[in-house]
Design a protein around this motif. Structure first.
Motif, PDB file in Angstrom:
ATOM      1  N   PRO A 182      59.610 -26.709 109.412  1.00  0.00           N
ATOM      2  CA  PRO A 182      59.385 -28.155 109.549  1.00  0.00           C
ATOM      3  C   PRO A 182      58.619 -28.782 108.386  1.00  0.00           C
ATOM      4  CG  PRO A 182      58.858 -27.013 111.600  1.00  0.00           C
ATOM      5  CD  PRO A 182      59.078 -25.952 110.570  1.00  0.00           C
ATOM      6  N   GLY A 183      57.853 -27.966 107.653  1.00  0.00           N
ATOM      7  CA  GLY A 183      57.047 -28.516 106.576  1.00  0.00           C
ATOM      8  C   GLY A 183      57.630 -28.353 105.190  1.00  0.00           C
ATOM      9  N   ILE A 184      58.881 -27.855 105.099  1.00  0.00           N
ATOM     10  CA  ILE A 184      59.499 -27.605 103.795  1.00  0.00           C
ATOM     11  C   ILE A 184      60.825 -28.351 103.711  1.00  0.00           C
ATOM     12  CG2 ILE A 184      60.497 -25.833 102.293  1.00  0.00           C
ATOM     13  CD1 ILE A 184      58.427 -23.882 103.422  1.00  0.00           C
ATOM     14  N   GLY A 185      60.954 -29.204 102.701  1.00  0.00           N
ATOM     15  CA  GLY A 185      62.139 -30.054 102.600  1.00  0.00           C
ATOM     16  C   GLY A 185      63.210 -29.548 101.654  1.00  0.00           C
ATOM     17  N   ALA A 193      59.029 -36.992 101.285  1.00  0.00           N
ATOM     18  CA  ALA A 193      58.776 -35.746 100.567  1.00  0.00           C
ATOM     19  C   ALA A 193      59.553 -35.708  99.259  1.00  0.00           C
ATOM     20  CB  ALA A 193      59.141 -34.545 101.437  1.00  0.00           C
ATOM     21  N   PHE A 194      60.803 -36.148  99.290  1.00  0.00           N
ATOM     22  CA  PHE A 194      61.617 -36.110  98.076  1.00  0.00           C
ATOM     23  C   PHE A 194      61.128 -37.113  97.037  1.00  0.00           C
ATOM     24  CE2 PHE A 194      65.078 -34.641 101.165  1.00  0.00           C
ATOM     25  CZ  PHE A 194      64.771 -33.309 100.952  1.00  0.00           C
ATOM     26  N   LYS A 195      60.686 -38.286  97.477  1.00  0.00           N
ATOM     27  CA  LYS A 195      60.117 -39.259  96.540  1.00  0.00           C
ATOM     28  C   LYS A 195      58.876 -38.681  95.865  1.00  0.00           C
ATOM     29  CE  LYS A 195      61.824 -43.419  98.860  1.00  0.00           C
ATOM     30  NZ  LYS A 195      61.473 -44.608  99.683  1.00  0.00           N
ATOM     31  N   THR A 237      54.764 -33.738 105.053  1.00  0.00           N
ATOM     32  CA  THR A 237      53.434 -33.810 105.639  1.00  0.00           C
ATOM     33  C   THR A 237      53.499 -34.272 107.089  1.00  0.00           C
ATOM     34  OG1 THR A 237      53.165 -36.056 104.773  1.00  0.00           O
ATOM     35  CG2 THR A 237      52.309 -34.253 103.429  1.00  0.00           C
ATOM     36  N   GLU A 238      52.459 -33.971 107.820  1.00  0.00           N
ATOM     37  CA  GLU A 238      52.337 -34.348 109.227  1.00  0.00           C
ATOM     38  C   GLU A 238      52.521 -35.858 109.365  1.00  0.00           C
ATOM     39  OE1 GLU A 238      48.524 -33.483 111.281  1.00  0.00           O
ATOM     40  OE2 GLU A 238      49.612 -31.691 111.933  1.00  0.00           O
ATOM     41  N   GLY A 239      53.513 -36.259 110.156  1.00  0.00           N
ATOM     42  CA  GLY A 239      53.799 -37.676 110.323  1.00  0.00           C
ATOM     43  C   GLY A 239      54.694 -38.248 109.249  1.00  0.00           C
ATOM     44  N   GLY A 240      55.039 -37.432 108.250  1.00  0.00           N
ATOM     45  CA  GLY A 240      55.891 -37.893 107.161  1.00  0.00           C
ATOM     46  C   GLY A 240      57.354 -37.571 107.400  1.00  0.00           C
ATOM     47  N   LEU A 247      59.953 -36.033  93.250  1.00  0.00           N
ATOM     48  CA  LEU A 247      60.422 -36.615  91.994  1.00  0.00           C
ATOM     49  C   LEU A 247      59.254 -37.182  91.189  1.00  0.00           C
ATOM     50  CD1 LEU A 247      62.669 -37.336  90.082  1.00  0.00           C
ATOM     51  CD2 LEU A 247      63.077 -39.422  91.398  1.00  0.00           C
ATOM     52  N   ASN A 248      58.317 -37.828  91.875  1.00  0.00           N
ATOM     53  CA  ASN A 248      57.149 -38.375  91.192  1.00  0.00           C
ATOM     54  C   ASN A 248      56.319 -37.272  90.537  1.00  0.00           C
ATOM     55  OD1 ASN A 248      53.945 -39.472  91.882  1.00  0.00           O
ATOM     56  ND2 ASN A 248      55.281 -40.675  90.560  1.00  0.00           N
ATOM     57  N   LEU A 249      56.126 -36.155  91.256  1.00  0.00           N
ATOM     58  CA  LEU A 249      55.385 -35.027  90.692  1.00  0.00           C
ATOM     59  C   LEU A 249      56.127 -34.450  89.496  1.00  0.00           C
ATOM     60  CD1 LEU A 249      53.181 -32.881  90.593  1.00  0.00           C
ATOM     61  CD2 LEU A 249      54.369 -31.657  92.442  1.00  0.00           C
ATOM     62  N   ALA A 250      57.436 -34.314  89.595  1.00  0.00           N
ATOM     63  CA  ALA A 250      58.223 -33.769  88.491  1.00  0.00           C
ATOM     64  C   ALA A 250      58.102 -34.651  87.249  1.00  0.00           C
ATOM     65  CB  ALA A 250      59.690 -33.633  88.898  1.00  0.00           C
ATOM     66  N   GLN A 251      58.140 -35.962  87.449  1.00  0.00           N
ATOM     67  CA  GLN A 251      58.018 -36.882  86.320  1.00  0.00           C
ATOM     68  C   GLN A 251      56.646 -36.770  85.656  1.00  0.00           C
ATOM     69  OE1 GLN A 251      59.042 -40.400  88.542  1.00  0.00           O
ATOM     70  NE2 GLN A 251      61.195 -40.333  87.946  1.00  0.00           N
ATOM     71  N   GLN A 252      55.613 -36.639  86.482  1.00  0.00           N
ATOM     72  CA  GLN A 252      54.265 -36.483  85.935  1.00  0.00           C
ATOM     73  C   GLN A 252      54.104 -35.120  85.257  1.00  0.00           C
ATOM     74  OE1 GLN A 252      51.916 -38.936  85.759  1.00  0.00           O
ATOM     75  NE2 GLN A 252      53.584 -40.185  86.559  1.00  0.00           N
TER      76      GLN A 252
END
Length: 340
Positions: free
Chosen positions: A60-63, A32-34, A24-27, A37-42
């Motif tokens: 730039p917006g894809i990790g 992004a990876f955290k 994300t902008e400013g991120g 992983l959080n989304l995958a767990q949910q």
């Protein structure tokens, strides 16, 4: 035209997650990876079937450029959900390397790894050259590369002079991914499952699925066609909130067509004044396979989309700036479809 599909059928198919590890902008990529992983767990908790990560480069917006590495990170932080690539762009890699990477993943997380393969570079031509691809390559070599890769994974490859270790003899499901008819026909010919990128190539969806199903030849892998379709969904508790959240995705797509690719921007109250009418028409046409709305609107549009595509499985891409809102979107879909 009657788009009605009863909820029983809505609840019978599987739903999966497509993630590009949005920065994300400013991120930062680490953040992004955290979030990934959080989304995958949910997603695992809510009952999603698989969690796929996509290979893109110089964005730039894809990790998720080092796709195999991120797959290992996600698989290591989850327990049951299938994890894989949506996809690995095979022309960017030596087939032996992919066989070894996914053989390693399968050895670490047995019975949970998918190998989805595409033939596009996942980048611009300059970046494609930096990835050591032949500058003359146009994806036509993909069938030959696929054959090499499958031969490395075959149990009989232990007699070969060049072997994939780990890799040989492992049962790693291979999917072909496409946004046109080429991979649809190849998947049908080989009797492999097929995933279509309707989320950015909506015009080709029905023709490609029709081609896949009509040409399908049963194989040791599948006795009948199995089609998974990509779909953008941005769901929120109110329709206004969903359309507000969707402006991040629209801005990011606009930056791609302007050749000014950016991180995923914060949402805005209105896109008017940001895009021209011509740009708006182009973006909205490319994102036509998108569902944006509240619970009832998403449910109704899901019925229509399934009626049109007859998909065996949906894989959902949700690009939302705020992580908690992104989680909520996937949760709403889980509730609508009876997973949760």
């Amino acid at each position: 035209m009657n788009h009605f599909i009863d909820d029983a059928k809505l609840k019978q198919i599987s739903y999966s997650v497509l993630d590009l590890a949005p920065i994300t902008e400013g991120g930062t990529p680490g953040e992004a990876f955290k979030n990934t992983l959080n989304l995958a767990q949910q997603a695992e908790k809510w009952g999603y079937n698989r969690y796929w990560l996509a290979e893109h480069h110089n964005m730039p917006g894809i990790g998720s450029s080092a796709t195999s590495v991120v797959i290992g990170y996600v698989a290591g932080g989850t327990n049951t959900i299938r994890v894989g690539s949506g996809g690995i762009m095979l022309p960017n890699h030596a087939p032996l390397v992919i066989a070894e990477q996914f053989g390693t993943l399968e050895a670490m997380y047995p019975g949970r790894i998918d190998l989805g393969l595409g033939r596009a570079p996942g980048s611009d031509q300059l970046t494609a050259m930096a990835l050591r691809r032949d500058s003359r390559a146009n994806g036509q070599e993909f069938p030959e590369q696929l054959e090499q890769l499958r031969s490395y994974l075959d149990a009989g490859s232990s007699t070969n002079r060049v072997r994939a270790i780990p890799g040989e003899g492992q049962d790693i499901p291979i999917w072909l991914l496409g946004s046109s008819g080429f991979s649809a026909a190849l998947a049908a010919q080989l009797g492999l499952p097929f995933s279509f990128a309707s989320h950015f190539s909506p015009e080709n969806t029905v023709p490609a699925l029709t081609r896949y199903r009509s040409l399908f030849k049963p194989s040791k892998v599948l006795d009948k066609p199995y089609a998974m379709v990509g779909l953008n969904i941005i769901a929120a508790d109110t329709s206004d909130a969903a359309h507000y959240l969707a402006t991040s995705f629209q801005q990011q797509f606009l930056s791609v067509i302007r050749n000014t690719a950016s991180q995923l921007p914060a949402p805005v109250d209105s896109m008017e004044g940001i895009w021209t009418n011509e740009e708006k028409n182009w973006v909205m046409n490319q994102l036509k396979s998108s569902i944006i709305g509240n619970r009832d609107e998403v449910r109704e549009q899901l019925h229509s989309f399934l009626d049109e595509t007859q998909a065996d499985e949906l894989i959902i891409n949700t690009a939302i700036y705020d992580h908690s809102a992104r989680l909520r979107s996937y949760e709403i879909v889980a509730e609508i479809t009876g997973m949760k």
